[in-house]
Enzyme design. Structure first.
Site, PDB file in Angstrom:
ATOM      1  N   HIS A 120       1.057  -1.450  -0.042  1.00 35.45           N
ATOM      2  CA  HIS A 120      -0.144  -0.095  -0.064  1.00 35.45           C
ATOM      3  C   HIS A 120       1.052   1.423   0.020  1.00 35.45           C
ATOM      4  O   HIS A 120       2.074   1.299   0.327  1.00 35.45           O
ATOM      5  CB  HIS A 120      -0.911   0.096   1.324  1.00 35.45           C
ATOM      6  CG  HIS A 120      -2.028   0.802   1.269  1.00 35.45           C
ATOM      7  ND1 HIS A 120      -1.861   2.273   1.583  1.00 35.45           N
ATOM      8  CD2 HIS A 120      -3.255   0.662   0.942  1.00 35.45           C
ATOM      9  CE1 HIS A 120      -2.862   2.545   1.722  1.00 35.45           C
ATOM     10  NE2 HIS A 120      -3.866   1.821   1.220  1.00 35.45           N
ATOM     11  N   ASP A 197       2.576  -4.423   8.248  1.00 37.23           N
ATOM     12  CA  ASP A 197       1.210  -3.345   8.038  1.00 37.23           C
ATOM     13  C   ASP A 197       0.050  -4.531   8.200  1.00 37.23           C
ATOM     14  O   ASP A 197      -0.286  -5.238   7.435  1.00 37.23           O
ATOM     15  CB  ASP A 197       1.379  -2.781   6.506  1.00 37.23           C
ATOM     16  CG  ASP A 197      -0.110  -2.495   6.061  1.00 37.23           C
ATOM     17  OD1 ASP A 197      -1.008  -2.708   6.677  1.00 37.23           O
ATOM     18  OD2 ASP A 197      -0.296  -1.831   4.809  1.00 37.23           O
ATOM     19  N   GLN A 200      -5.227  -4.871   6.788  1.00 33.97           N
ATOM     20  CA  GLN A 200      -6.205  -5.825   6.437  1.00 33.97           C
ATOM     21  C   GLN A 200      -6.266  -6.907   7.388  1.00 33.97           C
ATOM     22  O   GLN A 200      -7.393  -7.516   7.727  1.00 33.97           O
ATOM     23  CB  GLN A 200      -5.971  -6.305   5.141  1.00 33.97           C
ATOM     24  CG  GLN A 200      -5.976  -5.377   4.109  1.00 33.97           C
ATOM     25  CD  GLN A 200      -7.397  -4.694   3.968  1.00 33.97           C
ATOM     26  OE1 GLN A 200      -8.344  -5.312   4.377  1.00 33.97           O
ATOM     27  NE2 GLN A 200      -7.575  -3.502   3.520  1.00 33.97           N
ATOM     28  N   LYS A 223     -10.881  -0.650  10.315  1.00 33.52           N
ATOM     29  CA  LYS A 223     -11.021  -1.967   9.440  1.00 33.52           C
ATOM     30  C   LYS A 223     -11.296  -3.283  10.324  1.00 33.52           C
ATOM     31  O   LYS A 223     -11.173  -4.234   9.948  1.00 33.52           O
ATOM     32  CB  LYS A 223      -9.566  -2.174   8.798  1.00 33.52           C
ATOM     33  CG  LYS A 223      -8.958  -0.907   8.128  1.00 33.52           C
ATOM     34  CD  LYS A 223      -8.432  -1.275   6.548  1.00 33.52           C
ATOM     35  CE  LYS A 223      -7.962  -0.245   6.036  1.00 33.52           C
ATOM     36  NZ  LYS A 223      -8.264   0.243   4.674  1.00 33.52           N
ATOM     37  N   CYS A 363      -4.674   2.130  -3.975  1.00 35.44           N
ATOM     38  CA  CYS A 363      -3.306   2.679  -3.251  1.00 35.44           C
ATOM     39  C   CYS A 363      -2.217   1.693  -3.650  1.00 35.44           C
ATOM     40  O   CYS A 363      -1.257   1.645  -2.772  1.00 35.44           O
ATOM     41  CB  CYS A 363      -3.678   3.095  -1.688  1.00 35.44           C
ATOM     42  SG  CYS A 363      -4.706   4.130  -1.386  1.00 35.44           S
TER      43      CYS A 363
HETATM   44  C1  PLP Z   1      -2.968  -3.065   3.322  1.00 32.58           C
HETATM   45  C2  PLP Z   1      -3.115  -1.618   3.801  1.00 32.58           C
HETATM   46  N1  PLP Z   1      -2.328  -0.737   4.492  1.00 32.58           N
HETATM   47  C3  PLP Z   1      -2.804   0.499   4.827  1.00 32.58           C
HETATM   48  C4  PLP Z   1      -3.795   0.925   4.698  1.00 32.58           C
HETATM   49  C5  PLP Z   1      -3.985   2.532   5.208  1.00 32.58           C
HETATM   50  O1  PLP Z   1      -4.861   2.489   6.166  1.00 32.58           O
HETATM   51  P1  PLP Z   1      -5.496   4.097   6.805  1.00 32.58           P
HETATM   52  O2  PLP Z   1      -6.013   4.698   5.737  1.00 32.58           O
HETATM   53  O3  PLP Z   1      -6.583   3.273   7.644  1.00 32.58           O
HETATM   54  O4  PLP Z   1      -4.262   4.522   7.490  1.00 32.58           O
HETATM   55  C6  PLP Z   1      -4.802   0.259   4.211  1.00 32.58           C
HETATM   56  C7  PLP Z   1      -6.265   0.919   4.122  1.00 32.58           C
HETATM   57  O5  PLP Z   1      -6.628   1.122   3.105  1.00 32.58           O
HETATM   58  C8  PLP Z   1      -4.531  -1.022   3.675  1.00 32.58           C
HETATM   59  O6  PLP Z   1      -5.430  -1.859   3.186  1.00 32.58           O
END
Ligand code: PLP
Length: 406
Positions: A120, A197, A200, A223, A363
């Site tokens: 991401h 990270d 998910q 999430k 993203c």
């Molecule tokens: C794998 C992953 N990492 C990071 C994020 C970013 O999360 P947040 O926007 O809650 O900071 C997301 C969310 O879309 C994600 O799916």
């Protein structure tokens, strides 16, 4: 699958508002159960005061609830309470680490960082800013990580030597649902700092941080059926203790003088300013909610429904699914494209049938551009309230969308 999902769905009041809604955008954000909504209302109705500062009973109550949420989340993740730092979400956690680790002396000021093309942007971009070199762990045609590398490129050499300062990877990929093998990664890089990270993963897989070979994990409350604007960063205590704050201000000091100041111990040192108190408490409630459903039931539901979704999606002519073959072991995230249909048009046509999915690069532009060789995909992602009927409606809506362009 369906009994569990139906019972669970009744806990989420949004579905009573929109009985026809098929919500399959859970990887973007999950819906909130009544317990989480009640927790927010309860805090502002009965306990609202700032934390850590007041000596009167209401502030003590707020502090107790806030610190109680930290303890709950620590138990939820099998970590120590002081290893949990509240953040605004995954993005803030990863940005914090990209600032704090190089500043701590634990790694070079410009570290060598391993990521993958599937990360991401909230992982890629912070490390892109500080790394001396970004090494990309390859993905194979089954969308899983080739931990050992697939050649003598820069990553392959780093993997062979086990040398990189930092490894930053998602446990569950938000495009393919693929699960990273953290034990294999640790075996390859015994001395590197491993950052996960967990955006998910946190709502979909039981995490046992004391027994996972990692150093840090960042995740978001929204999430895992909790509120937006709140998340956690977990770090092993001996490492967290060495990280300098990246934000300074109220609530995190020991002593302030004209020229210099000293910091409070963890966790305050890394939580400057008034935190998102009600949201942190409600994130604790979301953890309780997940535990009340039971991880064994959640996993059984996710595996069975993933298998059902995979089997149905792969029978649609002209549909390409970007998902590992071992369906049950992965994260319930299904990205696909349909020949001749732009993902945005498809998502809009599905939306008209009350099927909520996401279209775009999610993203993760590099993965789309380099591996999938498409600018965007359509993504359906599962949660505890989805059942086979939701998948059936998705399939019918896709078939109707295909007819619409003929
Ligand atoms: C794998 C992953 N990492 C990071 C994020 C970013 O999360 P947040 O926007 O809650 O900071 C997301 C969310 O879309 C994600 O799916």
């Amino acid at each position: 699958v369906n009994d569990f999902a139906q019972k669970t769905k009744a806990d989420f009041p949004l579905f009573a508002e929109y009985p026809e809604l098929v919500y399959l955008d859970n990887a973007a954000t999950t819906q909130k159960p009544q317990a989480v909504i009640d927790s927010l209302v309860d805090f502002y109705t009965k306990h609202n005061a700032n934390v850590h500062r007041g000596l009167y009973p209401l502030s003590e109550q707020a502090t107790e609830l806030y610190e109680g949420a930290r303890a709950k989340l620590a138990r939820f993740l099998n970590a120590a309470t002081e290893e949990i730092i509240f953040t605004s979400g995954t993005t803030e956690g990863m940005n914090f680490l990209a600032g704090a680790l190089p500043a701590s002396g634990l790694v070079p000021v410009r570290p060598r960082v391993v990521i993958s093309a599937g990360e991401h942007h909230s992982t890629l971009l912070p490390w892109q800013q500080v790394a001396s070199e970004l090494l990309f762990m390859p993905l194979n045609d089954n969308f899983t990580l080739e931990v050992d590398g697939d050649g003598e490129d820069a990553y392959g050499q780093a993997a062979a030597a086990g040398s990189a300062d930092i490894i930053a990877l998602s446990l569950i990929n938000n495009v393919t649902g693929a699960l990273a093998d953290l034990h294999a990664i640790r075996a390859r890089f015994p001395n590197s700092i491993i950052i996960v990270d967990g955006a998910q993963a946190i709502g979909h897989a039981q995490l046992d941080l004391k027994n996972l070979p990692i150093d840090f994990l960042v995740a978001s409350g929204h999430k895992m059926y909790g509120p937006t604007g709140i998340g956690i960063m977990y770090g092993r205590k001996e490492l967290l203790d060495q990280l300098p704050p990246q934000r300074v201000g109220g609530g995190m000091i020991r002593k302030v003088e004209r020229e210099n100041s000293t910091w409070a111990p963890l966790p305050e040192r890394l939580e400057a300013g008034t935190p998102s108190i009600a949201d942190a408490i409600a994130m604790g409630t979301a953890a309780d909610y997940i535990l009340s459903l039971g991880w064994d039931k959640i996993s059984a539901h996710q595996s069975a429904l993933s298998r059902y979704a995979f089997d149905r999606l792969t029978t649609i002519p002209g549909l390409t699914l970007y998902h590992p073959r071992e369906v049950e072991q992965h994260g319930g995230v299904f990205s696909f494209s349909i020949e001749g249909l732009h993902p945005h048009d498809l998502a809009q046509l599905l939306g008209e049938k009350n099927v909520a999915v996401r279209a775009g690069h999610h993203c993760v532009q590099i993965l789309h551009r380099e591996l999938l060789k498409i600018p965007a995909s359509t993504r359906a992602s599962l949660a505890v309230y989805n059942d086979e009927t939701d998948i059936d409606k998705l399939i019918t809506a896709i078939e109707d969308a295909k007819m619409a362009i003929l």
